[in-house]
Design a protein around this motif. Structure first.
Motif, mmCIF file in Angstrom:
data_model
loop_
_atom_site.group_PDB
_atom_site.id
_atom_site.type_symbol
_atom_site.label_atom_id
_atom_site.label_comp_id
_atom_site.label_asym_id
_atom_site.label_seq_id
_atom_site.Cartn_x
_atom_site.Cartn_y
_atom_site.Cartn_z
ATOM 1 N N GLU A 340 -14.505 -14.394 -16.336
ATOM 2 C CA GLU A 340 -13.887 -14.848 -17.427
ATOM 3 C C GLU A 340 -14.735 -15.775 -17.997
ATOM 4 N N SER A 341 -14.975 -16.837 -17.354
ATOM 5 C CA SER A 341 -15.944 -17.834 -17.950
ATOM 6 C C SER A 341 -17.259 -17.407 -18.399
ATOM 7 N N GLU A 342 -17.818 -16.481 -17.653
ATOM 8 C CA GLU A 342 -19.134 -15.947 -17.791
ATOM 9 C C GLU A 342 -19.080 -14.993 -19.088
ATOM 10 N N LEU A 343 -18.234 -14.199 -19.051
ATOM 11 C CA LEU A 343 -18.221 -13.372 -20.099
ATOM 12 C C LEU A 343 -17.641 -13.719 -21.585
ATOM 13 N N PHE A 344 -16.491 -14.439 -21.376
ATOM 14 C CA PHE A 344 -15.533 -14.947 -22.514
ATOM 15 C C PHE A 344 -15.648 -16.383 -22.787
ATOM 16 N N GLY A 345 -16.536 -17.169 -21.785
ATOM 17 C CA GLY A 345 -16.702 -18.522 -22.117
ATOM 18 C C GLY A 345 -15.301 -19.503 -21.943
ATOM 19 N N HIS A 346 -15.449 -20.690 -21.981
ATOM 20 C CA HIS A 346 -14.215 -21.568 -21.735
ATOM 21 C C HIS A 346 -14.191 -22.836 -22.678
ATOM 22 N N GLU A 347 -13.018 -23.287 -23.055
ATOM 23 C CA GLU A 347 -12.651 -24.400 -23.628
ATOM 24 C C GLU A 347 -13.069 -25.861 -22.837
ATOM 25 N N LYS A 348 -13.255 -26.942 -23.392
ATOM 26 C CA LYS A 348 -13.421 -27.845 -22.443
ATOM 27 C C LYS A 348 -12.225 -28.361 -21.875
ATOM 28 N N GLY A 349 -12.289 -29.008 -20.570
ATOM 29 C CA GLY A 349 -11.158 -28.972 -19.788
ATOM 30 C C GLY A 349 -10.205 -27.946 -19.633
ATOM 31 N N ALA A 350 -10.837 -26.748 -19.564
ATOM 32 C CA ALA A 350 -9.890 -25.646 -19.123
ATOM 33 C C ALA A 350 -9.539 -25.628 -17.698
ATOM 34 N N PHE A 351 -10.495 -26.043 -17.030
ATOM 35 C CA PHE A 351 -10.215 -26.211 -15.501
ATOM 36 C C PHE A 351 -11.260 -27.262 -14.942
ATOM 37 N N THR A 352 -11.050 -27.609 -13.567
ATOM 38 C CA THR A 352 -11.908 -28.594 -13.127
ATOM 39 C C THR A 352 -13.349 -28.342 -13.194
ATOM 40 N N GLY A 353 -14.018 -29.226 -13.795
ATOM 41 C CA GLY A 353 -15.683 -29.089 -13.778
ATOM 42 C C GLY A 353 -16.100 -28.641 -15.213
ATOM 43 N N ALA A 354 -15.111 -28.164 -16.274
ATOM 44 C CA ALA A 354 -15.249 -27.680 -17.740
ATOM 45 C C ALA A 354 -15.415 -28.923 -18.541
ATOM 46 N N ILE A 355 -16.655 -29.477 -18.341
ATOM 47 C CA ILE A 355 -16.628 -30.928 -19.100
ATOM 48 C C ILE A 355 -17.178 -30.705 -20.479
ATOM 49 N N ALA A 356 -17.291 -29.376 -20.804
ATOM 50 C CA ALA A 356 -17.836 -29.183 -22.335
ATOM 51 C C ALA A 356 -17.600 -27.666 -22.507
ATOM 52 N N LEU A 357 -17.350 -27.425 -24.041
ATOM 53 C CA LEU A 357 -17.202 -25.918 -24.353
ATOM 54 C C LEU A 357 -18.463 -25.142 -24.040
ATOM 55 N N LYS A 358 -18.076 -23.803 -23.377
ATOM 56 C CA LYS A 358 -18.959 -22.948 -23.151
ATOM 57 C C LYS A 358 -18.808 -21.546 -23.802
ATOM 58 N N ARG A 359 -19.941 -21.276 -24.425
ATOM 59 C CA ARG A 359 -19.557 -19.824 -25.067
ATOM 60 C C ARG A 359 -20.244 -18.899 -24.212
ATOM 61 N N GLY A 360 -19.329 -17.800 -23.934
ATOM 62 C CA GLY A 360 -19.562 -16.615 -22.824
ATOM 63 C C GLY A 360 -20.655 -15.501 -23.459
ATOM 64 N N ARG A 361 -21.015 -14.775 -22.760
ATOM 65 C CA ARG A 361 -21.946 -13.759 -23.037
ATOM 66 C C ARG A 361 -21.476 -12.758 -24.030
ATOM 67 N N PHE A 362 -20.192 -12.374 -24.168
ATOM 68 C CA PHE A 362 -19.562 -11.469 -25.311
ATOM 69 C C PHE A 362 -19.892 -12.578 -26.904
ATOM 70 N N GLU A 363 -19.467 -13.544 -26.797
ATOM 71 C CA GLU A 363 -19.794 -14.439 -28.025
ATOM 72 C C GLU A 363 -21.225 -14.517 -28.158
ATOM 73 N N LEU A 364 -22.304 -14.605 -27.458
ATOM 74 C CA LEU A 364 -23.561 -14.643 -27.594
ATOM 75 C C LEU A 364 -24.265 -13.509 -28.294
ATOM 76 N N ALA A 365 -23.704 -12.338 -27.599
ATOM 77 C CA ALA A 365 -24.247 -11.173 -28.130
ATOM 78 C C ALA A 365 -23.434 -10.675 -29.566
ATOM 79 N N GLN A 366 -22.740 -11.550 -30.089
ATOM 80 C CA GLN A 366 -22.100 -11.145 -31.543
ATOM 81 C C GLN A 366 -23.101 -10.289 -32.337
ATOM 82 N N GLY A 367 -22.894 -9.264 -32.890
ATOM 83 C CA GLY A 367 -23.762 -8.606 -33.828
ATOM 84 C C GLY A 367 -24.869 -7.809 -33.110
#
Length: 603
Positions: A340-367
């Protein structure tokens, strides 16, 4: 409060540099108070000296120069909120002097301080959006609020980041104890109404919008002496929120561009052309031409190493989405915890170690296009998550509540028989039908033997160029051997064999001895290979004779044969001549080097 410099951009953004010392140095020198690593920065770039209550910045004859408020300055007194430019780094000077209590009855516009504060808001917001440690984020938030306090007379203020009313209320609850004013009702009003001002409580609030969606809220209580000018101050607050939003969005765009750049660099390194002219390849290319312009899901089937990703890239390049990203995902490498983190990304603080917002592969592939390689390897639980996204064409980041629409083309690939997996319950039938709209088959190399010589030459040239070695081409013996080999590893195995031949070969032509051992072991031994057997026997006889004439010295034997000594040792090993040579040599004559007697090359 003492004077300080605040780094407002770059990797050191948020760093506070107190100026309580008599003199500080800035530059690349390790002993500098602020060490900047950019190559163009001077070793001792500039210094700041305290003289009484004022601070003087002096450029130390750097080639790049030191800039104050955009103007190159050899020496200059610093004023509160001056911006110091050193290469790509911007620093904000705060004098630490308390602002006078007396305020004008009507808001006035002091152009220079207002402009500098506005620029600083953008820089600090970009730094805050970069997602640093909590302590640094707190410092940056406080600095943004101080700048807003310079623009608007306020008693209290808070900056909250979040994408929903619930998240903003949670953020307020975390910091409510530090404030004398209860901003909870204002948080709800901002989410429902947008910008507002309450004349009774003198509380004003404005939302922060990021890419058209709620991203935070800025809330202040305006000073009592300014109650008559609430509307004017709301306009200023709205402008400040807009500038902060620009900073957040700019940083988001920069991070997206960096990710896309990394993906593009990875793509450039891979050859995207499909080489071959056999009937099966011509049919595949024809299907690609017909399917590529249609925005439909494609499933590419084929054995490992047949170039399924090349087919996917060709579909993308010939589609209307060719100017947008092509993002490849290796499903076999994704565990359930990373999926889920790799494909959909995660919000900052979503889990231990999520120190920053991350955009997943689906979001990077938009368009553009997302390529799901080895989709048949997904676990059952992951198949269900993927199916939901493909059906609804939207996703949520891990730890987030906002749904983002998907505008991408799906291309999947597998080396498995998914129909058989569906029948045996190893793959979801509904996901199979969702992916199997159009199926293309990438043929194995054994079904396109006419392409083998051309592919081998292609890989040979590319490896020779990369290794900076001149190679004329493939010898007739090698061409015959590679054409008869079954290539279980398909195109990937052929590419590796050609690269090995370039790295280990010593002559200008690729010879059978340069090929991998497993290929030599399966070389044809029937009547059709009589010619090659005769050539091999002639080589054996010539080597044995050269060793006898050279009294067992392999260097002398190589000289007689006109070969490189290392190449001769490889021939001896591949032709298994060690025992024959030792038997041919008279007693007491020096034989093969010990390394060769152990079956290894020497030299």
């Amino acid at each position: 409060m003492s004077a300080e410099l605040i780094v407002v951009n770059g990797p050191l953004a948020g760093t506070h540099l107190p100026l309580d010392q008599g003199e500080i140095l800035i530059g690349r020198a390790p002993g500098s108070k602020l060490v900047l690593t950019d190559a163009e920065i001077g070793w001792r770039h500039c210094q700041i000296r305290r003289q009484g209550t004022r601070y003087l910045v002096t450029d130390l004859r750097s080639s790049l120069g030191t800039y104050v408020n955009g103007m190159r300055s050899a020496e200059r007194w610093l004023e509160d909120r001056d911006q110091l430019g050193i290469g790509k780094t911007i620093l904000l000077f705060r004098s630490g002097e308390a602002q006078p209590d007396a305020q004008p009855a009507v808001p006035t516009r002091d152009t220079k301080p207002t402009l500098l504060a506005a620029c600083s808001l953008v820089f600090l917001s970009r730094a805050l959006a970069a997602g640093m440690e909590d302590e640094q984020n707190t410092l940056l938030q406080n600095q943004i609020l101080r700048l807003i306090g310079d623009l608007i007379p306020i008693d209290d203020s808070v900056l909250l980041l979040g994408t929903s009313a619930a998240e903003l209320q949670a953020r307020w609850t975390e910091c409510a104890a530090k404030h004398a004013v209860d901003f909870a009702p204002a948080v709800a009003r901002v989410c429902e109404e947008g910008a507002f001002v309450n004349a009774d409580s003198r509380i004003a609030g404005v939302p922060l919008y990021l890419a058209g969606a709620l991203g935070g809220a800025l809330l202040v209580r305006i000073a009592d002496r300014e109650a008559a000018h609430l509307s004017a101050h709301l306009e200023t607050l709205t402008a400040a929120a807009s500038l902060s939003s620009i900073g957040f969005e700019a940083n988001r765009e920069v991070e997206t561009l960096k990710a896309e750049k990394a993906l593009l660099e990875e793509q450039i390194a891979v050859q995207t052309g499909i080489v071959g002219s056999s009937p099966v390849i011509r049919r595949l290319l024809d299907l690609i031409e017909r399917v590529a312009p249609r925005d439909t899901t494609v499933l590419i089937a084929g054995e490992s190493g047949t170039g399924k990703e090349l087919v996917a890239r060709a579909l993308h390049q010939k589609s209307p989405r060719s100017e947008r990203p092509f993002v490849a995902v290796n499903c076999a490498a994704l565990s359930e915890t990373l999926f889920e983190s790799e494909l959909f990304g995660h919000e900052k603080g979503a889990f231990t170690g999520a120190i920053a917002l991350k955009r997943g592969r689906f979001e990077l592939a938009q368009g553009g296009t997302i390529f799901l390689d080895e989709v048949g390897e997904l676990a059952a639980g992951l198949q269900a998550k993927l199916l939901r996204v493909l059906q609804q064409r939207e996703f949520e980041r891990v730890g987030g509540t906002q749904a983002y629409p998907l505008d991408i083309r799906i291309i999947a690939a597998t080396n498995r028989d998914l129909a058989a997996d569906v029948a045996e319950g190893r793959f979801r039938e509904d996901l199979y039908h969702r992916l199997n709209v159009v199926t293309l088959h990438s043929p194995p190399l054994r079904d396109r033997k006419d392409d083998i010589p051309r592919l081998a030459e292609f890989f040979l040239r590319r490896s020779a160029e990369r290794c900076k070695r001149h190679v004329e081409g493939l010898s007739p013996e090698v061409l015959h051997m590679i054409s008869q080999y079954s290539w279980p590893g398909n195109v990937r195995e052929l590419e590796n064999a050609m690269e090995r031949a370039v790295v280990l070969g010593v002559s200008e032509w690729v010879l059978p001895e340069d090929l991998p051992e497993n290929l030599l072991e399966t070389a044809p031994r029937d009547a059709e290979a009589k010619y090659h057997h005769s050539v091999g026997q002639a080589k054996r006889d010539a080597i044995l004779d050269a060793y006898v004439q050279g009294n067992g010295d392999y260097k002398q034997a190589a000289k007689l044969l006109g070969l490189h000594p290392n190449y001769l040792l490889r021939l001896v090993r591949n032709l298994e001549l060690r025992e024959e040579i030792n038997r041919s040599l008279a007693g007491g004559v020096r034989g093969l080097p010990s390394g060769v007697q152990r079956g290894n090359s020497a030299g």
